[in-house]
Scaffold this active site. Structure first.
Site, short mmCIF file in Angstrom:
data_model
loop_
_atom_site.label_atom_id
_atom_site.label_comp_id
_atom_site.label_asym_id
_atom_site.label_seq_id
_atom_site.Cartn_x
_atom_site.Cartn_y
_atom_site.Cartn_z
CG ASN A 1 40.17 -17.37 17.55
OD1 ASN A 1 40.29 -18.30 16.90
ND2 ASN A 1 38.97 -16.93 18.11
CG HIS B 1 37.56 -22.74 17.69
ND1 HIS B 1 38.48 -22.15 17.08
CD2 HIS B 1 36.95 -21.36 18.14
CE1 HIS B 1 38.71 -21.01 16.84
NE2 HIS B 1 37.46 -20.32 17.30
CB CYS C 1 35.89 -19.85 14.78
SG CYS C 1 36.74 -18.26 15.16
N1 COA Z 1 43.10 -5.39 28.08
C1 COA Z 1 42.82 -4.81 29.46
N2 COA Z 1 41.42 -4.47 29.51
C2 COA Z 1 40.63 -4.79 28.65
C3 COA Z 1 41.19 -5.35 27.43
C4 COA Z 1 42.46 -5.69 27.42
N3 COA Z 1 43.03 -6.29 26.33
N4 COA Z 1 40.09 -5.53 26.70
C5 COA Z 1 38.98 -5.14 27.21
N5 COA Z 1 39.30 -4.92 28.52
C6 COA Z 1 38.75 -3.84 29.44
C7 COA Z 1 37.33 -3.63 29.02
O1 COA Z 1 37.43 -2.23 28.67
C8 COA Z 1 36.28 -3.57 30.16
O2 COA Z 1 36.77 -2.38 30.99
P1 COA Z 1 35.62 -1.72 31.74
O3 COA Z 1 35.14 -2.79 32.87
O4 COA Z 1 36.26 -0.64 32.54
O5 COA Z 1 34.42 -1.26 31.00
C9 COA Z 1 36.86 -4.65 31.20
O6 COA Z 1 38.22 -5.10 30.55
C10 COA Z 1 36.01 -6.08 31.09
O7 COA Z 1 35.64 -6.30 29.66
P2 COA Z 1 34.78 -7.20 29.21
O8 COA Z 1 34.50 -7.50 27.81
O9 COA Z 1 33.48 -7.22 30.02
O10 COA Z 1 35.63 -8.46 29.61
P3 COA Z 1 35.31 -10.16 29.62
O11 COA Z 1 35.51 -10.70 30.90
O12 COA Z 1 34.07 -10.55 28.72
O13 COA Z 1 36.47 -10.56 28.74
C11 COA Z 1 36.80 -11.23 26.32
C12 COA Z 1 36.53 -10.22 27.42
C13 COA Z 1 36.99 -10.87 24.88
C14 COA Z 1 38.15 -12.20 26.56
C15 COA Z 1 35.52 -12.25 26.49
O14 COA Z 1 34.33 -11.71 26.20
C16 COA Z 1 35.69 -13.46 25.41
O15 COA Z 1 36.57 -14.10 25.59
N6 COA Z 1 34.66 -13.19 24.49
C17 COA Z 1 34.52 -14.47 23.62
C18 COA Z 1 35.45 -14.08 22.60
C19 COA Z 1 35.61 -15.08 21.50
O16 COA Z 1 36.25 -16.10 21.72
N7 COA Z 1 35.33 -14.74 20.09
C20 COA Z 1 35.63 -15.56 19.26
C21 COA Z 1 34.76 -16.83 19.20
S1 COA Z 1 34.99 -18.06 17.96
#
Ligand code: COA
EC number: 2.3.1.180
Length: 328
Positions: A284, A254, A118
């Site tokens: 993304n 980004h 990225c």
């Molecule tokens: N729909 C519904 N629920 C989902 C899901 C989806 N698409 N994806 C994950 N979940 C669930 C998980 O299973 C988890 O359930 P649980 O609590 O029963 O275990 C819950 O949602 C919370 O998951 P979590 O990963 O803690 O959520 P979060 O608040 O961290 O959000 C992201 C997840 C991926 C949106 C966030 O972590 C994020 O944006 N991370 C950075 C990603 C990124 O930008 N990467 C590229 C960098 S260049």
């Protein structure tokens, strides 16, 4: 000229391309156990674009490149450097930059891909800027292009809702005034278990050949690292230019997640109307996201001559970086 008599590089044209097929959050609700509400509140994404089966990264790059060259008023023969930032190249080799060079009709200019996930576009701008400042090139085409849909596991709801396909491009030209004021790029390779496609040519190649080389991510720690690291790169960039938070007119970040973008805007004390946000309609797109966002704000006249623009990115590797420029 600068005191050392080196030219600056400045952007003289931008272009962008998104594939025609729209995949909305409602569409994803039918594919995995998710909801529009979950996706939008956690990421800010409403929809993403998916390349057609026969459409490659180079195809997307070509559209964006031709638009950037047309807006710059140059032809392919005017280019003496072609860089493509991509994590999803057409082939193992030749590089996507070489494939693109042939299509555009340029011969002889150096052309190569840059792999910094990225942060790829920021890395590529850093390299092109150095070519121009040292006099090794006068005009450079710099592209970010990705078909992330090819490395996403469409059964994994934790990642498949985040990514999309697209391309953005800029033409850089040597000039007497900035232009690019400074670039800052970094990497720390200790975190490959947090964000990776753990298969490739010489490692886990069976999975690669079976078409099962999928992106894996531990979303929470990646989120925390991104916010912390982008805060640090903002400080580094401002301090290198002896600027304060109020000196930035536009943030072109980004486009990974609206909450990460908001955290950087807060760090800069900027209101969100000075932040270019396009993540809602393309998700993304990795290396393509900054030039896609930049093009949208240039095309609609938001970014104007003389304004100061900060671009920043964080991605797999981990890699991160920034570009500060005065819009010419
Ligand atoms: N729909 C519904 N629920 C989902 C899901 C989806 N698409 N994806 C994950 N979940 C669930 C998980 O299973 C988890 O359930 P649980 O609590 O029963 O275990 C819950 O949602 C919370 O998951 P979590 O990963 O803690 O959520 P979060 O608040 O961290 O959000 C992201 C997840 C991926 C949106 C966030 O972590 C994020 O944006 N991370 C950075 C990603 C990124 O930008 N990467 C590229 C960098 S260049």
């Amino acid at each position: 000229m600068t005191q050392s008599n080196q030219p600056f590089s400045r952007i003289i044209g931008t272009g962008a391309y998104l594939p025609a097929r729209v995949l909305s959050n409602a569409d994803l609700e039918k594919m995995v156990d998710t909801t529009d509400e979950w996706i939008f509140t956690r990421t800010g994404i409403r929809e993403r674009r998916i390349a057609a089966e026969q459409e490659s990264t180079c195809d997307l790059a070509e559209h964006a490149a031709r638009e950037a060259m047309a807006n710059a008023g140059i032809t392919a023969q005017d280019l003496d450097l072609i860089l493509v930032a991509t994590t999803t190249p057409d082939l193992v080799f030749p590089s996507t930059a070489c494939l693109l060079q042939a299509r555009l009709g340029n011969q002889g200019a150096p052309a190569f891909d840059i792999q910094a996930v990225c942060t790829g576009f920021v890395y590529a701008l850093d390299v092109a800027d150095k070519f121009i400042r040292t006099g090794a090139a006068r005009r450079a085409l710099v592209i970010g292009a990705e078909t992330m849909s090819r490395i996403v596991d469409w059964q994994d709801r934790s990642t498949c809702v985040l990514f999309g396909d697209g391309a953005g491009a800029v033409v850089l030209e040597a000039g007497d005034a900035p232009g690019i004021l400074s670039t800052h790029i970094h990497a720390d390779g200790r975190y490959s278990d947090l964000l990776a496609v753990p298969a490739g040519i010489s490692c886990n190649s069976a999975r690669f050949k079976a078409g099962e080389a999928y992106l894996t991510m531990k979303g929470n720690p990646v989120f925390r690292m991104a916010v912390k690291t982008l805060g640090e790169i903002v400080d580094e960039t401002l301090s290198a230019n002896r600027m304060g938070r109020g000196d930035i007119d536009w943030l072109v970040p980004h486009q990974a997640n609206i909450r990460i973008i908001q955290a950087t805007a807060d760090k800069l004390g900027m209101s969100m109307d000075k932040v270019v946000v396009t993540v809602d309609h393309h998700g993304n797109t990795s290396g393509a996201s900054i030039p896609l966002a930049l093009h949208s704000a240039v095309r609609d006249g938001r970014i104007r001559s003389g304004e100061t623009v900060l671009m920043e990115a964080f991605g797999g590797g981990f890699t991160w970086g920034s570009v500060l420029l005065k819009w010419a």
